[in-house]
Design a protein around this motif. Structure first.
Motif, PDB file in Angstrom:
ATOM      1  N   VAL A  48       0.850  -1.188   0.000  1.00  0.00           N
ATOM      2  CA  VAL A  48       0.000   0.000   0.000  1.00  0.00           C
ATOM      3  C   VAL A  48       0.885   1.237   0.000  1.00  0.00           C
ATOM      4  O   VAL A  48       0.806   2.082  -0.888  1.00  0.00           O
ATOM      5  CB  VAL A  48      -0.942   0.025   1.212  1.00  0.00           C
ATOM      6  N   ALA A  49       1.753   1.340   1.003  1.00  0.00           N
ATOM      7  CA  ALA A  49       2.649   2.482   1.088  1.00  0.00           C
ATOM      8  C   ALA A  49       3.827   2.144   1.979  1.00  0.00           C
ATOM      9  O   ALA A  49       3.687   1.393   2.949  1.00  0.00           O
ATOM     10  CB  ALA A  49       1.924   3.716   1.636  1.00  0.00           C
ATOM     11  N   LEU A  50       4.978   2.718   1.635  1.00  0.00           N
ATOM     12  CA  LEU A  50       6.190   2.487   2.397  1.00  0.00           C
ATOM     13  C   LEU A  50       6.941   3.808   2.482  1.00  0.00           C
ATOM     14  O   LEU A  50       6.989   4.565   1.501  1.00  0.00           O
ATOM     15  CB  LEU A  50       7.051   1.431   1.712  1.00  0.00           C
ATOM     16  N   ILE A  51       7.535   4.094   3.643  1.00  0.00           N
ATOM     17  CA  ILE A  51       8.342   5.295   3.787  1.00  0.00           C
ATOM     18  C   ILE A  51       9.678   4.926   4.409  1.00  0.00           C
ATOM     19  O   ILE A  51       9.747   4.167   5.378  1.00  0.00           O
ATOM     20  CB  ILE A  51       7.608   6.375   4.617  1.00  0.00           C
ATOM     21  N   HIS A  52      10.744   5.443   3.815  1.00  0.00           N
ATOM     22  CA  HIS A  52      12.107   5.161   4.257  1.00  0.00           C
ATOM     23  C   HIS A  52      12.548   6.225   5.261  1.00  0.00           C
ATOM     24  O   HIS A  52      11.957   7.317   5.320  1.00  0.00           O
ATOM     25  CB  HIS A  52      13.025   5.154   3.027  1.00  0.00           C
ATOM     26  N   VAL A  53      13.585   5.918   6.014  1.00  0.00           N
ATOM     27  CA  VAL A  53      14.114   6.858   6.996  1.00  0.00           C
ATOM     28  C   VAL A  53      14.529   8.170   6.320  1.00  0.00           C
ATOM     29  O   VAL A  53      14.491   9.243   6.946  1.00  0.00           O
ATOM     30  CB  VAL A  53      15.273   6.238   7.786  1.00  0.00           C
ATOM     31  N   SER A  54      14.877   8.101   5.030  1.00  0.00           N
ATOM     32  CA  SER A  54      15.254   9.302   4.283  1.00  0.00           C
ATOM     33  C   SER A  54      14.055  10.184   3.953  1.00  0.00           C
ATOM     34  O   SER A  54      14.221  11.334   3.551  1.00  0.00           O
ATOM     35  CB  SER A  54      15.932   8.896   2.971  1.00  0.00           C
ATOM     36  N   GLY A  55      12.859   9.622   4.106  1.00  0.00           N
ATOM     37  CA  GLY A  55      11.647  10.339   3.739  1.00  0.00           C
ATOM     38  C   GLY A  55      11.093   9.921   2.391  1.00  0.00           C
ATOM     39  O   GLY A  55       9.981  10.286   2.019  1.00  0.00           O
ATOM     40  N   GLN A  56      11.874   9.137   1.648  1.00  0.00           N
ATOM     41  CA  GLN A  56      11.398   8.655   0.343  1.00  0.00           C
ATOM     42  C   GLN A  56      10.214   7.717   0.535  1.00  0.00           C
ATOM     43  O   GLN A  56      10.211   6.892   1.444  1.00  0.00           O
ATOM     44  CB  GLN A  56      12.522   7.933  -0.383  1.00  0.00           C
ATOM     45  N   THR A  57       9.221   7.869  -0.320  1.00  0.00           N
ATOM     46  CA  THR A  57       8.010   7.060  -0.215  1.00  0.00           C
ATOM     47  C   THR A  57       7.795   6.217  -1.462  1.00  0.00           C
ATOM     48  O   THR A  57       8.298   6.529  -2.541  1.00  0.00           O
ATOM     49  CB  THR A  57       6.773   7.943   0.002  1.00  0.00           C
ATOM     50  N   ARG A  58       7.048   5.149  -1.275  1.00  0.00           N
ATOM     51  CA  ARG A  58       6.647   4.291  -2.405  1.00  0.00           C
ATOM     52  C   ARG A  58       5.210   3.879  -2.170  1.00  0.00           C
ATOM     53  O   ARG A  58       4.849   3.478  -1.063  1.00  0.00           O
ATOM     54  CB  ARG A  58       7.562   3.075  -2.485  1.00  0.00           C
ATOM     55  N   TYR A  59       4.395   3.988  -3.214  1.00  0.00           N
ATOM     56  CA  TYR A  59       2.979   3.669  -3.113  1.00  0.00           C
ATOM     57  C   TYR A  59       2.605   2.573  -4.102  1.00  0.00           C
ATOM     58  O   TYR A  59       3.136   2.506  -5.204  1.00  0.00           O
ATOM     59  CB  TYR A  59       2.121   4.908  -3.368  1.00  0.00           C
TER      60      TYR A  59
END
Length: 115
Positions: A48-59
């Motif tokens: 559904v959604a993922l956020i990395h410690v860097s702030g980068q997101t993937r949906y």
């Protein structure tokens, strides 16, 4: 041992919105990434959604444009907001956290969208 505590979910109306929250416990460490996956009966688990410690997101493709994921800093919790809900969003939603190449999963929270 990292544990994930999920909240939110339940019965929703099509066209409405939902908020899911996930908080880590059992560890002093911040996560490298956190997010949500979902699985409907008979289907594979999907992002559904993922956020990395860097702030980068993937949906995930099926929710792009309808979902926003946010986190605290250092990352120990995430919040997922989804709008324009559809009956096909009905699924068991799982929180996921990644730390030092390990994957941790919550127990899941049911989201049911009625038309």
């Amino acid at each position: 041992q990292v544990q994930l505590v999920e909240s939110g979910g339940g019965l929703m109306q099509a066209g409405g919105s939902l908020t899911l929250s996930c908080v880590t416990s059992g560890t002093i460490y911040a996560m490298d990434a956190m997010g949500w996956y979902r699985q409907a009966p008979g289907n594979e688990r999907e992002l559904v959604a993922l956020i990395h410690v860097s702030g980068q997101t993937r949906y995930g493709d099926s929710v792009k444009g309808r979902v926003t994921i946010s986190r605290d800093n250092p990352m120990k919790s995430v919040t997922l907001e989804m709008n324009s809900l559809k009956p096909e969003d009905t699924a068991l939603y799982f929180c996921n956290a990644k730390l030092a190449r390990m994957d941790y999963w919550g127990r899941g929270t049911q989201v049911t969208v009625s038309s």
